[in-house]
Design an enzyme around this catalytic site. Structure first.
Site, PDB file in Angstrom:
ATOM      1  N   LYS A  47       0.842  -1.206   0.000  1.00 21.94           N
ATOM      2  CA  LYS A  47       0.000   0.000   0.000  1.00 21.94           C
ATOM      3  C   LYS A  47       0.876   1.255   0.000  1.00 21.94           C
ATOM      4  O   LYS A  47       2.083   1.174   0.276  1.00 21.94           O
ATOM      5  CB  LYS A  47      -0.913  -0.017   1.229  1.00 21.94           C
ATOM      6  CG  LYS A  47      -0.158   0.101   2.547  1.00 21.94           C
ATOM      7  CD  LYS A  47      -1.051  -0.191   3.741  1.00 21.94           C
ATOM      8  CE  LYS A  47      -0.250  -0.103   5.031  1.00 21.94           C
ATOM      9  NZ  LYS A  47      -0.975  -0.689   6.171  1.00 21.94           N
ATOM     10  N   TYR A 277      16.730  30.403   6.740  1.00 19.51           N
ATOM     11  CA  TYR A 277      15.576  31.070   7.345  1.00 19.51           C
ATOM     12  C   TYR A 277      15.690  31.094   8.865  1.00 19.51           C
ATOM     13  O   TYR A 277      16.098  30.104   9.478  1.00 19.51           O
ATOM     14  CB  TYR A 277      14.288  30.309   7.019  1.00 19.51           C
ATOM     15  CG  TYR A 277      13.799  30.454   5.600  1.00 19.51           C
ATOM     16  CD1 TYR A 277      13.462  31.703   5.075  1.00 19.51           C
ATOM     17  CD2 TYR A 277      13.616  29.328   4.806  1.00 19.51           C
ATOM     18  CE1 TYR A 277      12.987  31.825   3.788  1.00 19.51           C
ATOM     19  CE2 TYR A 277      13.125  29.434   3.509  1.00 19.51           C
ATOM     20  CZ  TYR A 277      12.818  30.686   3.007  1.00 19.51           C
ATOM     21  OH  TYR A 277      12.347  30.796   1.744  1.00 19.51           O
TER      22      TYR A 277
HETATM   23  C1  LIG Z   1      -0.252  -1.731   6.749  1.00 20.24           C
HETATM   24  C2  LIG Z   1      -0.870  -2.995   7.171  1.00 20.24           C
HETATM   25  C3  LIG Z   1      -0.085  -4.139   7.400  1.00 20.24           C
HETATM   26  C4  LIG Z   1       1.425  -4.121   7.367  1.00 20.24           C
HETATM   27  O1  LIG Z   1       1.882  -3.567   8.571  1.00 20.24           O
HETATM   28  P1  LIG Z   1       3.441  -3.491   8.904  1.00 20.24           P
HETATM   29  O2  LIG Z   1       3.542  -3.009  10.289  1.00 20.24           O
HETATM   30  O3  LIG Z   1       4.030  -2.529   7.933  1.00 20.24           O
HETATM   31  O4  LIG Z   1       3.982  -4.865   8.707  1.00 20.24           O
HETATM   32  C5  LIG Z   1      -0.736  -5.318   7.694  1.00 20.24           C
HETATM   33  N1  LIG Z   1      -2.089  -5.354   7.780  1.00 20.24           N
HETATM   34  C6  LIG Z   1      -2.864  -4.278   7.586  1.00 20.24           C
HETATM   35  C7  LIG Z   1      -4.345  -4.386   7.715  1.00 20.24           C
HETATM   36  C8  LIG Z   1      -2.280  -3.066   7.286  1.00 20.24           C
HETATM   37  O5  LIG Z   1      -3.058  -1.991   7.109  1.00 20.24           O
END
Ligand SMILES: *Cc1c(COP(=O)(O)O)cnc(C)c1O
Length: 387
Positions: A47, A277
């Site tokens: 994702k 800045y």
């Molecule tokens: C993002 C996510 C994962 C992966 O989590 P990590 O901590 O990056 O391993 C697994 N399950 C769901 C439902 C997620 O949203």
């Protein structure tokens, strides 16, 4: 000239780029696969553009390595994979939005569901298409976020039989604090509640193929949470120091992303002058200051101002003054032989020289966040170069 420099030159663009080491990604994947095999399948979570690493390229490599499933947040991300001819099953971890049921069916995306109205619209879309569509039902076992509460599951399951065009292919949950020993009681409750949920489904005659609740921390810290599929995200990308339980901090995981730029201006600044800045840095001596064409819009966070280091010619050089939107200043007074156009490493490792490293976890700690936010935050205008 290296292949990388070649790519850089032919495209004639700002010399700021993120290097993605697909061999390290593959190595991390295989470590996870070996760890859980043969008990569990592996769903690679890609994702958010593979946590900033590039979803399509990462997915292609992971297909070669034998990824069983891919996990995305949105159907839009799944459609991008389909457009790139990734044909593995894809789970939309966040479900889908109003009006997207037909898209999920059309692109063979498996949504996570957690409301009856979602199931109703998907059932209708599946019926229209003349198929039976798979879904994974999410149970909230203690995260308090997505999912049907574990103590309200019975009514939900009883209502499922009306959906003749849906098949419960998976049952899942998500661990809230599997990395944290002080939250161990919650993790154990979550695992037990998930097992009870599986039993509830079985009592109603459902036999989901996949049972899964382990994220990175679950995989490395809680074998009893593996189910028959695991969902690694961060560990795939070599992000683990601020993700895994402290008891498992011997993981041989390799960072996948490194971030580089080149010095675009070098100048001497006399003592007593301030730079950047807000006058936050004053030269205490005659200082050689280098400008880098990278800033917080590129994901080099403003919170790193006057606190982070970069690697130049095998030496750590401090970031001085405020990081601005497109530019960052570093003090290279102590870097012997430094020249215009010199390559600088802001994150990751310096392949050319010293073996010095700047882990994402370090930048995250300095700016009060998690390593995931560091790699996810690398901006869209930073090209990813795959090696
Ligand atoms: C993002 C996510 C994962 C992966 O989590 P990590 O901590 O990056 O391993 C697994 N399950 C769901 C439902 C997620 O949203």
């Amino acid at each position: 000239m290296s292949q990388l420099e070649n790519q850089q030159n032919t495209l004639a663009r700002r010399p700021t780029w993120a290097e993605i080491d697909l061999n390290n990604l593959a190595s991390n994947f295989n470590q996870i696969k070996q760890r859980v095999s043969p008990a569990a399948r592996v769903m690679a979570v890609i994702k958010a553009n593979a946590y900033g690493h590039g979803a399509v390229e990462c997915a292609r490599r992971l297909v070669n390595e034998g990824a069983d499933w891919f996990g995305v947040a949105l159907p839009e991300e799944g459609i991008e994979l389909r457009a790139s001819r990734i044909s593995q099953p894809v789970l939309c971890l966040g479900g889908f939005w109003h009006g997207q049921a037909g898209l999920c069916i059309q692109h063979r995306l498996t949504p996570v569901v957690y409301r009856l109205d979602m199931m109703e619209s998907l059932n209708q879309a599946a019926s229209d298409a003349g198929i039976v569509a798979d879904v994974h039902v999410k149970v909230d076992t203690g995260m308090g976020r997505l999912g049907i509460r574990f103590d309200q599951l019975s009514e939900f399951v009883a209502a499922l039989q009306q959906f003749r065009h849906l098949r419960i292919d998976g049952l899942m949950s998500h661990l809230a604090a599997a990395d944290d020993a002080t939250c161990q009681p919650l993790t154990q409750d979550q695992i037990r509640r998930f097992e009870d949920s599986v039993a509830t489904f079985r009592d109603h005659g459902y036999r989901p193929t996949y049972l899964h609740l382990a994220n990175s921390a679950g995989i490395f810290g809680h074998r009893e949470a593996w189910g028959n599929m695991v969902r690694p995200g961060g560990v795939l990308y070599g992000l683990w120091r601020d993700v895994l339980p402290s008891s498992t901090r011997n993981a041989e995981l390799r960072p996948v992303m490194s971030l580089h730029s080149r010095i675009s201006l070098l100048k001497w600044v006399p003592p007593g002058e301030t730079i950047g800045y807000g006058c936050t840095f004053e030269a205490s001596r005659r200082s050689l200051i280098a400008t880098l064409p990278i800033g917080y819009h590129d994901g080099y966070m403003r919170g790193l101002s006057n606190r982070a280091h970069v690697i130049v010619r095998g030496t750590y050089a401090p970031v001085v003054g405020r990081i601005s939107m497109d530019l960052t200043l570093i003090d290279v007074t102590n870097v012997s032989g430094v020249e215009l156009n010199e390559q600088v490493t802001l994150l990751g490792w310096d392949r050319q020289n010293s073996g010095l490293k700047i882990p994402a976890e370090d930048l995250a700690r300095i700016s009060g966040t998690l390593s995931y936010e560091v790699t996810c935050g690398v901006g869209e205008r930073v090209p990813r170069v795959y090696v």
